[in-house]
Design an enzyme around this catalytic site. Structure first.
Site, mmCIF file in Angstrom:
data_model
loop_
_atom_site.group_PDB
_atom_site.id
_atom_site.type_symbol
_atom_site.label_atom_id
_atom_site.label_comp_id
_atom_site.label_asym_id
_atom_site.label_seq_id
_atom_site.Cartn_x
_atom_site.Cartn_y
_atom_site.Cartn_z
ATOM 1 N N ASN A 1 51.206 8.477 11.207
ATOM 2 C CA ASN A 1 51.172 9.342 8.932
ATOM 3 C C ASN A 1 50.870 8.293 8.328
ATOM 4 O O ASN A 1 50.766 9.337 7.328
ATOM 5 C CB ASN A 1 52.627 9.689 10.084
ATOM 6 C CG ASN A 1 53.255 9.981 8.347
ATOM 7 O OD1 ASN A 1 53.073 11.475 7.370
ATOM 8 N ND2 ASN A 1 53.567 9.048 7.470
ATOM 9 N N GLY B 1 53.776 4.530 8.437
ATOM 10 C CA GLY B 1 54.150 5.197 6.847
ATOM 11 C C GLY B 1 56.186 6.006 6.418
ATOM 12 O O GLY B 1 55.254 7.043 6.452
ATOM 13 N N TYR C 1 38.589 11.252 1.944
ATOM 14 C CA TYR C 1 39.558 11.650 2.767
ATOM 15 C C TYR C 1 39.455 12.649 3.857
ATOM 16 O O TYR C 1 40.021 12.736 5.050
ATOM 17 C CB TYR C 1 40.161 12.719 1.822
ATOM 18 C CG TYR C 1 42.081 12.285 2.543
ATOM 19 C CD1 TYR C 1 42.837 11.863 2.903
ATOM 20 C CD2 TYR C 1 42.256 13.957 2.070
ATOM 21 C CE1 TYR C 1 43.776 12.189 3.418
ATOM 22 C CE2 TYR C 1 43.563 14.410 2.797
ATOM 23 C CZ TYR C 1 44.624 13.504 3.205
ATOM 24 O OH TYR C 1 45.140 13.582 3.565
ATOM 25 N N SER D 1 58.616 4.570 5.164
ATOM 26 C CA SER D 1 59.164 4.488 4.242
ATOM 27 C C SER D 1 59.349 5.830 3.017
ATOM 28 O O SER D 1 60.361 5.294 1.812
ATOM 29 C CB SER D 1 58.971 3.264 3.551
ATOM 30 O OG SER D 1 57.297 3.318 2.829
ATOM 31 N N ARG D 2 58.786 6.876 2.991
ATOM 32 C CA ARG D 2 58.844 7.878 1.929
ATOM 33 C C ARG D 2 57.830 8.605 2.919
ATOM 34 O O ARG D 2 57.796 8.831 3.467
ATOM 35 C CB ARG D 2 58.464 7.310 0.248
ATOM 36 C CG ARG D 2 56.736 7.268 -0.040
ATOM 37 C CD ARG D 2 56.748 7.065 -0.379
ATOM 38 N NE ARG D 2 55.351 6.854 -1.206
ATOM 39 C CZ ARG D 2 54.645 5.261 -0.476
ATOM 40 N NH1 ARG D 2 54.849 4.361 -0.890
ATOM 41 N NH2 ARG D 2 53.561 5.305 -0.732
HETATM 42 N N1 NAP Z 1 52.652 15.841 1.655
HETATM 43 C C1 NAP Z 1 51.380 16.268 1.006
HETATM 44 O O1 NAP Z 1 50.939 17.525 0.913
HETATM 45 C C2 NAP Z 1 49.772 15.634 3.003
HETATM 46 C C3 NAP Z 1 49.544 17.247 3.499
HETATM 47 C C4 NAP Z 1 48.191 16.476 3.824
HETATM 48 C C5 NAP Z 1 48.670 15.425 4.602
HETATM 49 N N2 NAP Z 1 49.125 15.068 4.799
HETATM 50 C C6 NAP Z 1 49.096 13.675 4.897
HETATM 51 O O2 NAP Z 1 50.310 13.675 5.896
HETATM 52 C C7 NAP Z 1 50.631 11.895 5.869
HETATM 53 C C8 NAP Z 1 51.959 11.482 4.335
HETATM 54 O O3 NAP Z 1 51.239 11.734 3.641
HETATM 55 P P1 NAP Z 1 52.947 11.902 2.843
HETATM 56 O O4 NAP Z 1 52.534 12.672 1.089
HETATM 57 O O5 NAP Z 1 54.102 10.969 2.794
HETATM 58 O O6 NAP Z 1 52.161 10.119 2.378
HETATM 59 P P2 NAP Z 1 52.860 9.268 0.809
HETATM 60 O O7 NAP Z 1 54.282 9.414 0.500
HETATM 61 O O8 NAP Z 1 52.526 8.568 -0.044
HETATM 62 O O9 NAP Z 1 53.842 8.504 2.024
HETATM 63 C C9 NAP Z 1 52.183 7.018 2.522
HETATM 64 C C10 NAP Z 1 53.317 6.081 3.474
HETATM 65 O O10 NAP Z 1 52.511 5.509 3.966
HETATM 66 C C11 NAP Z 1 52.970 4.103 3.747
HETATM 67 N N3 NAP Z 1 52.394 3.256 4.087
HETATM 68 C C12 NAP Z 1 51.074 2.610 2.444
HETATM 69 N N4 NAP Z 1 49.732 1.747 3.146
HETATM 70 C C13 NAP Z 1 50.376 1.229 4.784
HETATM 71 C C14 NAP Z 1 49.984 0.512 5.694
HETATM 72 N N5 NAP Z 1 48.962 -0.338 5.390
HETATM 73 N N6 NAP Z 1 50.346 0.149 6.804
HETATM 74 C C15 NAP Z 1 51.764 0.966 6.952
HETATM 75 N N7 NAP Z 1 52.334 2.151 6.452
HETATM 76 C C16 NAP Z 1 51.826 2.100 5.156
HETATM 77 C C17 NAP Z 1 53.462 4.321 3.048
HETATM 78 O O11 NAP Z 1 54.771 2.981 2.303
HETATM 79 P P3 NAP Z 1 55.214 1.707 1.423
HETATM 80 O O12 NAP Z 1 54.192 1.887 0.175
HETATM 81 O O13 NAP Z 1 56.150 0.978 1.971
HETATM 82 O O14 NAP Z 1 53.647 0.560 2.733
HETATM 83 C C18 NAP Z 1 54.125 5.348 2.714
HETATM 84 O O15 NAP Z 1 55.654 5.544 3.745
HETATM 85 C C19 NAP Z 1 49.178 11.178 5.246
HETATM 86 O O16 NAP Z 1 48.233 11.188 6.336
HETATM 87 C C20 NAP Z 1 49.019 11.941 4.656
HETATM 88 O O17 NAP Z 1 47.330 12.417 4.492
HETATM 89 C C21 NAP Z 1 50.034 15.291 3.502
#
Ligand code: NAP
Length: 245
Positions: free
Chosen positions: A86, A8, A152, A10-11
């Site tokens: 991730n 994950g 979640y 790509s962003r």
């Molecule tokens: N940001 C926060 O505030 C926060 C807080 C606590 C925990 N987290 C954790 O940190 C991690 C990243 O969060 P984020 O906020 O950066 O999420 P995000 O911006 O929504 O990014 C999610 C990533 O996962 C990819 N993805 C989605 N479905 C997929 C699949 N089936 N196979 C492979 N890749 C897939 C998406 O790419 P595509 O759409 O191109 O597939 C994207 O690159 C997660 O585990 C989240 O629970 C984040």
């Protein structure tokens, strides 16, 4: 060069973790499932910095795609030495009575099933080499128990317990497993977040500000490095002091 797979990437946080690992000398597989343009842009920016990256398209929740994806990474970059779990799908808020069992499975597929199948795919190689690292990206929500996201929270809690069990099982073979638990770290998907939600969150954050994706990524880079050789089975909160446990 050692090879890191960041799922994950790509962003969001994954993209920054991929960039920071590349800066630290890792060849990085930038995994994604949908956004080819985004993933290629991240891989390009890494290559423009003189480092090595490969955009690796496969859905982590599809075991056959995952197996082929790892073969593609091996052929392009070499065998994977580090997995950063991730990737996430949608994380919709919903009241308890609307939370179906399927909605729990949806979260478990990302945070338990995909990490398990990735590990099982590389483990014979890691065992032979007596090395390998897993870094799971958890969440403070596993401990704080935010309402409306029981699915979640349950899956992130399972990820933490799994981290500890895997760490004990694999330690004799020189393989470490740790978890980094972010708080709310704004990324692209948080654009337009309500001011009230921001104020409430920061009011409950001892350091009084949001963390940056780079601050989260620095912890991952440290745990991936040889400086962390003696650390396994641990959870590291990167959340400005919100979980003082
Ligand atoms: N940001 C926060 O505030 C926060 C807080 C606590 C925990 N987290 C954790 O940190 C991690 C990243 O969060 P984020 O906020 O950066 O999420 P995000 O911006 O929504 O990014 C999610 C990533 O996962 C990819 N993805 C989605 N479905 C997929 C699949 N089936 N196979 C492979 N890749 C897939 C998406 O790419 P595509 O759409 O191109 O597939 C994207 O690159 C997660 O585990 C989240 O629970 C984040």
């Amino acid at each position: 060069m050692k090879v890191a797979l960041v799922t994950g990437a790509s962003r969001g946080l994954g993209a920054v973790i991929a960039r920071e690992l590349a800066k630290a000398g890792w060849a990085v597989a930038v995994n994604y499932a949908n956004d080819t343009q985004g993933a290629e842009a991240i891989a390009d920016s890494i290559r423009q910095g003189g480092r090595t990256a490969h955009a690796a398209k496969f859905s982590v929740i599809d075991q056959m795609a995952l197996t082929h994806g790892l073969e593609d990474i091996r052929a392009t970059l070499g065998p994977v030495d580090l997995i950063v779990n991730n990737a996430t799908g949608p994380q919709p808020d919903m009241p308890l009575m609307e939370q179906s069992w399927r909605s729990y499975l949806d979260q478990l597929e990302f945070f338990v099933k995909a990490p398990l199948e990735l590990l099982q795919a590389v483990l014979p190689d890691w065992r032979a080499r007596k090395s390998g690292r897993v870094i799971n990206i958890g969440s403070e929500i596993a401990e704080l128990g935010n309402p409306f996201v029981g699915n979640y929270a349950a899956a992130k809690g399972a990820m933490l317990s799994m981290t500890r069990s895997w760490a004990r099982e694999l330690a004799p073979e020189g393989i470490t497993v740790n978890l980094v638990a972010p708080g709310w770290i704004p990324v692209e998907r948080h654009a337009g977040a309500a001011q009230q939600a921001i104020d409430t969150y920061l009011g409950q954050t001892p350091l009084g500000r949001f963390g940056t994706p780079e601050e989260l990524a620095h912890m991952v880079v440290f745990l991936a490095s040889s400086k962390a050789d003696f650390i396994t089975g641990q959870k590291f909160a990167v959340n400005g002091g919100r979980t003082l446990l």
